[in-house]
Design an enzyme around this catalytic site. Sequence first.
Site, PDB file in Angstrom:
ATOM      1  N   ALA A  75       0.985  -1.199   0.183  1.00  0.00           N
ATOM      2  CA  ALA A  75       0.040  -0.097  -0.017  1.00  0.00           C
ATOM      3  C   ALA A  75       0.841   1.065   0.242  1.00  0.00           C
ATOM      4  CB  ALA A  75      -0.869  -0.001   1.319  1.00  0.00           C
ATOM      5  N   GLY A 120       0.285  -4.751   0.864  1.00  0.00           N
ATOM      6  CA  GLY A 120      -0.804  -4.919  -0.333  1.00  0.00           C
ATOM      7  C   GLY A 120      -0.262  -5.373  -1.506  1.00  0.00           C
ATOM      8  N   GLU A 123      -1.042  -9.105  -1.147  1.00  0.00           N
ATOM      9  CA  GLU A 123      -2.333  -9.311  -1.222  1.00  0.00           C
ATOM     10  C   GLU A 123      -3.220  -9.309  -2.397  1.00  0.00           C
ATOM     11  OE1 GLU A 123      -2.542  -6.257   2.245  1.00  0.00           O
ATOM     12  OE2 GLU A 123      -3.452  -7.717   3.526  1.00  0.00           O
ATOM     13  N   GLU A 143       3.735  -5.435   7.201  1.00  0.00           N
ATOM     14  CA  GLU A 143       2.942  -4.410   7.854  1.00  0.00           C
ATOM     15  C   GLU A 143       3.146  -4.220   9.420  1.00  0.00           C
ATOM     16  OE1 GLU A 143       1.722  -6.736   5.789  1.00  0.00           O
ATOM     17  OE2 GLU A 143       0.261  -5.773   4.520  1.00  0.00           O
TER      18      GLU A 143
HETATM   19  N1  DAK Z   1       4.550   3.165  -0.445  1.00  0.00           N
HETATM   20  C1  DAK Z   1       5.189   4.332  -0.912  1.00  0.00           C
HETATM   21  N2  DAK Z   1       6.422   4.465  -1.496  1.00  0.00           N
HETATM   22  C2  DAK Z   1       7.267   3.558  -1.698  1.00  0.00           C
HETATM   23  C3  DAK Z   1       6.591   2.052  -1.075  1.00  0.00           C
HETATM   24  C4  DAK Z   1       5.362   1.946  -0.488  1.00  0.00           C
HETATM   25  N3  DAK Z   1       4.851   1.028   0.007  1.00  0.00           N
HETATM   26  N4  DAK Z   1       7.873   1.317  -1.497  1.00  0.00           N
HETATM   27  C5  DAK Z   1       8.652   2.072  -1.945  1.00  0.00           C
HETATM   28  N5  DAK Z   1       8.285   3.249  -2.219  1.00  0.00           N
HETATM   29  C6  DAK Z   1       9.067   4.236  -2.783  1.00  0.00           C
HETATM   30  C7  DAK Z   1      10.199   4.771  -1.920  1.00  0.00           C
HETATM   31  O1  DAK Z   1       9.785   5.719  -1.112  1.00  0.00           O
HETATM   32  C8  DAK Z   1      11.138   5.408  -2.819  1.00  0.00           C
HETATM   33  O2  DAK Z   1      10.889   6.571  -3.444  1.00  0.00           O
HETATM   34  P1  DAK Z   1      11.793   7.771  -3.303  1.00  0.00           P
HETATM   35  O3  DAK Z   1      12.451   8.045  -2.190  1.00  0.00           O
HETATM   36  O4  DAK Z   1      12.714   7.470  -4.606  1.00  0.00           O
HETATM   37  O5  DAK Z   1      10.838   8.960  -3.735  1.00  0.00           O
HETATM   38  C9  DAK Z   1      11.081   4.366  -4.232  1.00  0.00           C
HETATM   39  O6  DAK Z   1       9.619   3.785  -3.868  1.00  0.00           O
HETATM   40  C10 DAK Z   1      12.098   3.336  -4.229  1.00  0.00           C
HETATM   41  O7  DAK Z   1      12.075   2.686  -3.114  1.00  0.00           O
HETATM   42  P2  DAK Z   1      13.477   2.701  -2.191  1.00  0.00           P
HETATM   43  O8  DAK Z   1      14.403   3.548  -2.532  1.00  0.00           O
HETATM   44  O9  DAK Z   1      13.030   2.278  -0.637  1.00  0.00           O
HETATM   45  O10 DAK Z   1      14.238   1.132  -2.939  1.00  0.00           O
HETATM   46  P3  DAK Z   1      14.907   0.231  -2.255  1.00  0.00           P
HETATM   47  O11 DAK Z   1      15.209  -0.964  -3.287  1.00  0.00           O
HETATM   48  O12 DAK Z   1      15.824   0.653  -1.349  1.00  0.00           O
HETATM   49  O13 DAK Z   1      13.905  -0.912  -1.311  1.00  0.00           O
HETATM   50  C11 DAK Z   1      12.151  -1.882  -0.770  1.00  0.00           C
HETATM   51  C12 DAK Z   1      12.914  -1.665  -2.169  1.00  0.00           C
HETATM   52  C13 DAK Z   1      10.758  -2.580  -1.436  1.00  0.00           C
HETATM   53  C14 DAK Z   1      12.563  -2.853   0.135  1.00  0.00           C
HETATM   54  C15 DAK Z   1      11.476  -0.887   0.082  1.00  0.00           C
HETATM   55  O14 DAK Z   1      11.109   0.231  -0.765  1.00  0.00           O
HETATM   56  C16 DAK Z   1      10.151  -1.008   1.007  1.00  0.00           C
HETATM   57  O15 DAK Z   1      10.683  -1.534   2.160  1.00  0.00           O
HETATM   58  N6  DAK Z   1       9.268  -0.511   0.807  1.00  0.00           N
HETATM   59  C17 DAK Z   1       8.167  -0.496   1.572  1.00  0.00           C
HETATM   60  C18 DAK Z   1       7.566  -1.717   1.772  1.00  0.00           C
HETATM   61  C19 DAK Z   1       6.469  -1.994   2.795  1.00  0.00           C
HETATM   62  O16 DAK Z   1       6.706  -1.927   3.728  1.00  0.00           O
HETATM   63  N7  DAK Z   1       5.475  -2.542   2.222  1.00  0.00           N
HETATM   64  C20 DAK Z   1       4.229  -2.768   2.844  1.00  0.00           C
HETATM   65  C21 DAK Z   1       3.530  -1.207   2.745  1.00  0.00           C
HETATM   66  S1  DAK Z   1       2.162  -1.549   4.193  1.00  0.00           S
HETATM   67  C22 DAK Z   1      -4.849  -1.466   3.036  1.00  0.00           C
HETATM   68  C23 DAK Z   1      -4.527  -2.218   2.345  1.00  0.00           C
HETATM   69  C24 DAK Z   1      -3.052  -2.771   2.469  1.00  0.00           C
HETATM   70  C25 DAK Z   1      -2.372  -2.544   3.294  1.00  0.00           C
HETATM   71  C26 DAK Z   1      -2.785  -1.538   4.503  1.00  0.00           C
HETATM   72  C27 DAK Z   1      -4.310  -1.197   4.256  1.00  0.00           C
HETATM   73  N8  DAK Z   1      -6.319  -1.032   3.076  1.00  0.00           N
HETATM   74  C28 DAK Z   1      -7.099  -1.259   1.732  1.00  0.00           C
HETATM   75  C29 DAK Z   1      -6.679   0.059   4.128  1.00  0.00           C
HETATM   76  C30 DAK Z   1      -1.005  -3.067   3.608  1.00  0.00           C
HETATM   77  C31 DAK Z   1      -0.284  -2.036   3.899  1.00  0.00           C
HETATM   78  C32 DAK Z   1       1.196  -2.224   3.317  1.00  0.00           C
HETATM   79  O17 DAK Z   1       0.990  -2.547   2.070  1.00  0.00           O
END
Ligand code: DAK
Length: 270
Positions: A75, A120, A123, A143
């Site tokens: 997400a 997400g 998911e 998450e």
């Molecule tokens: N959201 C927004 N931006 C993101 C992102 C994300 N989930 N993942 C990556 N980016 C962005 C980064 O901020 C960065 O942007 P800039 O700084 O260049 O502007 C760009 O993508 C490249 O990312 P990185 O520089 O971090 O790239 P790396 O290769 O170093 O790392 C990574 C890749 C995938 C390991 C890292 O980006 C990472 O850990 N990303 C977050 C992964 C994460 O925690 N995902 C889970 C998010 S929570 C819901 C539905 C679903 C959910 C909740 C509610 N509802 C419908 C209510 C689920 C929640 C989630 O998914």
Amino acid sequence: MTEQPGTDERAPLVRVERDGVVATVVIDRPKALNALSPDVLRAVAEAFDALAAEGDAVRGVLVVGEGGRAFVAGADIRSLSTLTPEEGAEAARLGHRVAATIEAFPAPVIACVDGFALGGGLELALACDEIYATDASWFGQPEVRLGLIPGFGGTVRLPRAVGLPLAKELIFTGRRIDAAEAESAGLVTRRFADRDALLAGARATIAEVAENAWTAVALAKRVLVQAAGTPTAVATEAEVTGFGDAFRTDDMREGVAAFLEKREPRFTGR
Ligand code: DAK
């Protein structure tokens, strides 16, 4: 299909490509690793609604992420950061509506994962009928590292895919598994060396499915989705209804007649 001003680039976020009976839904937000903002989620739902309106002209859909680094990295954390509890619940509803749209789509949907499928993103992939992946792919539900829990069906569909113990481990730790581990856990159906091989493999599967009666495939998907996770008596009743519905179709008469007449069937999708 554009982001709200000030939140992101204003380019289209999702595009649909067609190759005969195969449609490809491309999530096209590579700068944010295809993260699912509300606008992206709405655009995915709109894409599937439009494809569903084409009936049996679409015999399968591939879902892919643009950019070669991620399927979807979760997400959109930026969008989530400002939500009130009520808006959070509304966002969850939107996510579930997207999953329900994919599950109701009357043909197979294959998530083609090349890179990160996190939160997400995993998911979304789990809402598809199967997950194909390249060796360069990673899967996880991180998450809890953000103080969240899966909000888009992860607590429901991940246990069904990999079993409750591994689902708990992945959700409690937030750790990622690679494509090989995901394949041996049953999460990934097929694994490929690279993106081209992945897409070719997924298209070949859809071509194989397209040789069968569209009506029967759609009925089978409906029953499988209804049955998933429900008690046996409820699930078998869904199968009874679906099996009965097959007898309403021309395809079923044609398939059975063709077998008895020792010829190839000519399905019409009705
Ligand atoms: N959201 C927004 N931006 C993101 C992102 C994300 N989930 N993942 C990556 N980016 C962005 C980064 O901020 C960065 O942007 P800039 O700084 O260049 O502007 C760009 O993508 C490249 O990312 P990185 O520089 O971090 O790239 P790396 O290769 O170093 O790392 C990574 C890749 C995938 C390991 C890292 O980006 C990472 O850990 N990303 C977050 C992964 C994460 O925690 N995902 C889970 C998010 S929570 C819901 C539905 C679903 C959910 C909740 C509610 N509802 C419908 C209510 C689920 C929640 C989630 O998914």
